[in-house]
Enzyme design. Sequence first.
Site, PDB file in Angstrom:
ATOM      1  CG  ASP A  61      -1.876   1.133   1.281  1.00  0.00           C
ATOM      2  OD1 ASP A  61      -2.411   1.513   0.223  1.00  0.00           O
ATOM      3  OD2 ASP A  61      -2.092   1.667   2.383  1.00  0.00           O
ATOM      4  CG  ASP A  92      -1.370   7.792   0.523  1.00  0.00           C
ATOM      5  OD1 ASP A  92      -0.261   8.215   0.147  1.00  0.00           O
ATOM      6  OD2 ASP A  92      -2.426   8.005  -0.094  1.00  0.00           O
TER       7      ASP A  92
END
Length: 179
Positions: free
Chosen positions: A7, A9
């Site tokens: 992922d 952020d």
Amino acid sequence: MKLVILDMDGVINHDSDDYIKTEQEWEALPGSLQAIARLNQRGYHTVIATNQSGLARGKLTLNELNRIHRKMHTHLAQYGGVIEAIFFCPHGPDEGCACRKPEPGLLKEIERRLHTPLSGVSVIGDRLSDIQAALAVGASPILVRTGKGQRQLDEGLVPDGIPVYNDLAQATTALLSGR
């Protein structure tokens, strides 16, 4: 192919409840870029699967998202690291798309495009939605406490048995040591 899916952020860079909207707001988390470079040096291909609902919400433009990605690539290159591809969902949470995590669409697209089964592939995220998407394709989810990770743990949202590490650097160390 040795593959790790990240992922963005909250895992690679600082997250914000108000979204990362500009390249100036993008700031790598301590040790995250070095961790990606270590994965690369050990033969891992790294790709990103990220929800970017700020696009649907009008918080940022596709051009600005591309500038953020360029900044990340540039900073990562200073450590000898490479992100090979970025897969993102531009939709809002109410649009009912198949690509927004926890739906597995982004991960299925990675599997299709890279011609690599995701069974057992590590997916490192900071939210329950990352875990759910990984489990839906038979991948191996890992949670980091950075970003929203600690909040997810505090709220009891993380299923038992999911490996949890303080950050991407610690998760990388565990992955490379076979833990």
